[in-house]
Write a protein that holds these residues in place. Structure first.
Motif, PDB file in Angstrom:
ATOM      1  N   GLN A 155      -2.393   1.849  -7.040  1.00  0.00           N
ATOM      2  CA  GLN A 155      -2.637   2.315  -8.179  1.00  0.00           C
ATOM      3  C   GLN A 155      -3.270   1.161  -8.916  1.00  0.00           C
ATOM      4  OE1 GLN A 155      -0.811   5.431  -9.326  1.00  0.00           O
ATOM      5  NE2 GLN A 155      -2.719   5.484 -10.844  1.00  0.00           N
ATOM      6  N   VAL A 156      -4.479   1.198  -9.334  1.00  0.00           N
ATOM      7  CA  VAL A 156      -5.146   0.189 -10.025  1.00  0.00           C
ATOM      8  C   VAL A 156      -4.939   0.269 -11.551  1.00  0.00           C
ATOM      9  CG1 VAL A 156      -7.644  -0.780 -10.692  1.00  0.00           C
ATOM     10  CG2 VAL A 156      -7.259   0.659  -8.459  1.00  0.00           C
ATOM     11  N   ARG A 157      -4.786   1.313 -12.158  1.00  0.00           N
ATOM     12  CA  ARG A 157      -4.135   1.520 -13.355  1.00  0.00           C
ATOM     13  C   ARG A 157      -4.116   3.103 -13.717  1.00  0.00           C
ATOM     14  NH1 ARG A 157      -9.840   0.026 -15.043  1.00  0.00           N
ATOM     15  NH2 ARG A 157     -10.715   2.020 -15.818  1.00  0.00           N
ATOM     16  N   PRO A 158      -3.420   3.469 -14.736  1.00  0.00           N
ATOM     17  CA  PRO A 158      -3.100   4.894 -14.662  1.00  0.00           C
ATOM     18  C   PRO A 158      -4.493   5.667 -14.479  1.00  0.00           C
ATOM     19  CG  PRO A 158      -1.928   3.714 -16.460  1.00  0.00           C
ATOM     20  CD  PRO A 158      -2.643   2.901 -15.730  1.00  0.00           C
ATOM     21  N   GLY A 159      -4.300   6.650 -13.766  1.00  0.00           N
ATOM     22  CA  GLY A 159      -5.545   7.478 -13.412  1.00  0.00           C
ATOM     23  C   GLY A 159      -6.592   7.043 -12.526  1.00  0.00           C
ATOM     24  N   ARG A 160      -6.196   5.819 -12.062  1.00  0.00           N
ATOM     25  CA  ARG A 160      -7.187   5.176 -11.045  1.00  0.00           C
ATOM     26  C   ARG A 160      -6.732   4.794  -9.988  1.00  0.00           C
ATOM     27  NH1 ARG A 160     -12.695   3.574 -12.157  1.00  0.00           N
ATOM     28  NH2 ARG A 160     -12.349   4.462 -14.131  1.00  0.00           N
ATOM     29  N   ILE A 161      -7.119   5.084  -8.566  1.00  0.00           N
ATOM     30  CA  ILE A 161      -6.249   4.632  -7.249  1.00  0.00           C
ATOM     31  C   ILE A 161      -7.292   4.068  -6.509  1.00  0.00           C
ATOM     32  CG2 ILE A 161      -4.761   5.453  -5.393  1.00  0.00           C
ATOM     33  CD1 ILE A 161      -3.877   7.582  -7.130  1.00  0.00           C
ATOM     34  N   ALA A 162      -7.156   2.876  -5.948  1.00  0.00           N
ATOM     35  CA  ALA A 162      -7.979   2.452  -4.740  1.00  0.00           C
ATOM     36  C   ALA A 162      -7.300   2.873  -3.308  1.00  0.00           C
ATOM     37  CB  ALA A 162      -8.139   0.965  -5.043  1.00  0.00           C
ATOM     38  N   PHE A 163      -8.413   3.474  -2.693  1.00  0.00           N
ATOM     39  CA  PHE A 163      -7.838   3.904  -1.286  1.00  0.00           C
ATOM     40  C   PHE A 163      -8.642   2.922  -0.431  1.00  0.00           C
ATOM     41  CE2 PHE A 163      -7.459   7.635  -4.237  1.00  0.00           C
ATOM     42  CZ  PHE A 163      -6.408   8.093  -3.765  1.00  0.00           C
ATOM     43  N   THR A 164      -8.051   2.750   0.679  1.00  0.00           N
ATOM     44  CA  THR A 164      -8.687   1.904   1.828  1.00  0.00           C
ATOM     45  C   THR A 164      -9.049   2.784   2.934  1.00  0.00           C
ATOM     46  OG1 THR A 164      -7.827  -0.152   0.881  1.00  0.00           O
ATOM     47  CG2 THR A 164      -8.817  -0.280   2.832  1.00  0.00           C
ATOM     48  N   LEU A 165     -10.096   3.098   3.430  1.00  0.00           N
ATOM     49  CA  LEU A 165     -10.379   3.849   4.376  1.00  0.00           C
ATOM     50  C   LEU A 165     -11.104   3.055   5.578  1.00  0.00           C
ATOM     51  CD1 LEU A 165     -12.259   6.733   2.553  1.00  0.00           C
ATOM     52  CD2 LEU A 165     -10.212   6.817   3.380  1.00  0.00           C
ATOM     53  N   PRO A 166     -11.019   3.502   6.894  1.00  0.00           N
ATOM     54  CA  PRO A 166     -11.543   2.562   7.864  1.00  0.00           C
ATOM     55  C   PRO A 166     -12.821   2.418   8.083  1.00  0.00           C
ATOM     56  CG  PRO A 166      -9.987   4.222   8.840  1.00  0.00           C
ATOM     57  CD  PRO A 166     -10.068   4.730   7.229  1.00  0.00           C
ATOM     58  N   GLY A 167     -13.701   3.505   7.594  1.00  0.00           N
ATOM     59  CA  GLY A 167     -15.180   3.235   7.594  1.00  0.00           C
ATOM     60  C   GLY A 167     -15.975   4.305   6.568  1.00  0.00           C
ATOM     61  N   ARG A 168     -16.858   3.914   6.660  1.00  0.00           N
ATOM     62  CA  ARG A 168     -17.949   4.827   5.407  1.00  0.00           C
ATOM     63  C   ARG A 168     -17.902   6.330   5.903  1.00  0.00           C
ATOM     64  NH1 ARG A 168     -22.750   4.761   2.338  1.00  0.00           N
ATOM     65  NH2 ARG A 168     -24.093   6.063   3.580  1.00  0.00           N
ATOM     66  N   GLU A 169     -17.846   6.580   7.361  1.00  0.00           N
ATOM     67  CA  GLU A 169     -17.984   7.896   7.736  1.00  0.00           C
ATOM     68  C   GLU A 169     -16.760   8.522   7.545  1.00  0.00           C
ATOM     69  OE1 GLU A 169     -17.955   5.162   9.628  1.00  0.00           O
ATOM     70  OE2 GLU A 169     -16.195   4.968  10.818  1.00  0.00           O
ATOM     71  N   ASP A 170     -15.705   8.047   6.912  1.00  0.00           N
ATOM     72  CA  ASP A 170     -14.385   8.529   6.758  1.00  0.00           C
ATOM     73  C   ASP A 170     -14.433   9.152   5.209  1.00  0.00           C
ATOM     74  OD1 ASP A 170     -12.936   8.169   9.166  1.00  0.00           O
ATOM     75  OD2 ASP A 170     -13.101   5.908   8.584  1.00  0.00           O
TER      76      ASP A 170
END
Ligand SMILES: Nc1ncnc2c1ncn2[C@@H]1O[C@H](COP(=O)(O)OP(=O)(O)OP(=O)(O)O)[C@@H](O)[C@H]1O
Length: 305
Positions: A252-267
């Motif tokens: 959770q970066v801040r309310p209403g904003r989440i950072a997701f870490t995906l293995p690659g661009r294709e995902d």
């Protein structure tokens, strides 16, 4: 790179007093590219520029600029290239205008108004009739650049072009380099440690370490190679209960904003499709790595001199 490279360096070695500086230097620069030449202090950037300009000769290997060997056809290479080095080769006892007039004549520049045009372009019109010895570092740097481009060279070698400049000077010089490249197709090789500034003008980067180019590419290429995982910052009303969403690391970066870490661009597309089914998605922006982050990843902990 399209067609034959304008600068072609193959297997170049160069040392001083038996101490190797360049051990296996190989790279190419295409016509119309602005390339950043990056490396720690003492890695051999200035030496490379001097080799490209024919001021130094390599111990081994081949160099071609516009198809000419700077060692054999130094004059031809110097006619088609402009160079800005630390000293800039200006005469302190002459005014700015006299310096440019002198070099214009030396280079055979037959273009009335060229000197005044450049004095204005580099913010030196008011100081044109003052002796260069009384110029500030920044003014001398700008005059040095004006001198380098006097004869409208096809290729520019710039060694630390913005060192010592104030913010206005930096903007002026970087803007000039960009417009020269866009309007006249000038090829530019820039040595600099100022990575944020390089990012504003360069199309591609060469990383010099241990006497050779250890990595090269555009920012996007380097990022894909060195940071394949994509961090996606998403504006969403998804309620995150722990550090994961459907197995994907999430923060959770801040309310209403989440950072997701995906293995690659294709995902990314598949992930966004699923997320949009579970929650409202207002925007999704990949977090970009800057040149400095890439520099430390590529160069590791290696220090210069
Ligand atoms: N004419 C010379 N004689 C002896 N040694 C030299 C000469 N020119 C360069 N060197 C040495 O070669 C090495 C590379 O120097 P160079 O100036 O090319 O590095 P650089 O990457 O431009 O460094 P910086 O980032 O500090 O400007 C240094 O160890 C320097 O001392």
């Amino acid at each position: 790179m399209n067609g034959n490279p304008l600068i072609d360096v193959q297997g170049v070695r160069k040392g001083f007093a038996g101490r190797p500086v360049l051990t296996e230097l190989t790279f190419a620069v295409g016509r119309g590219e602005i390339v950043g030449f990056i490396g720690p202090n003492g890695s051999g950037k200035t030496t490379t520029v001097r080799l490209l300009n024919g001021v130094l000769a390599p111990d081994a290997g081949h160099i071609a600029v516009g198809g000419f060997d700077p060692g054999r056809d130094g004059d031809r290479v110097r006619r088609m290239s402009g160079i800005l080095t630390e000293s800039a080769g200006l005469y302190g006892s002459m005014t700015g205008r006299e310096n440019l007039r002198f070099f214009a004549e030396l280079y055979g520049v037959d273009e009335p108004g060229r000197v005044d045009e450049l004095l204005a372009a580099f913010g030196l019109a008011d100081a044109a009739d003052r002796k260069v010895a009384a110029y500030s570092t920044g003014m001398r740097k700008r005059l040095g650049l004006a001198k380098a481009v006097l004869h409208r060279p096809e290729v520019l070698f710039l060694d630390e072009p913005t060192n010592g400049l104030d913010p206005e000077g930096i903007r002026m010089v970087l803007g000039y380099i960009r417009s020269l490249n866009e309007q006249e197709g000038t090829t530019v090789l820039i040595c600099s440690h100022l990575l944020q500034q390089l990012e504003l003008v360069c199309h591609r980067y060469l990383f010099l370490l241990g006497g050779q180019v250890v990595e090269q590419g555009t920012l996007a290429e380097l990022e894909a190679r060195h940071f394949p995982a994509v961090t996606l910052e998403v504006e969403t009303d998804l309620a995150l209960t722990d550090g994961r969403y459907r197995g994907v690391p999430a923060r959770q970066v801040r309310p209403g904003r989440i950072a997701f870490t995906l293995p690659g661009r294709e995902d990314v597309p598949g992930f966004l499709r699923i997320l949009a089914q579970d929650a409202a998605v207002y925007s999704a922006v990949p977090v970009r790595r800057d040149l400095e982050t890439l520099y430390f990843k590529i160069m590791g902990g290696e220090a210069g001199e």
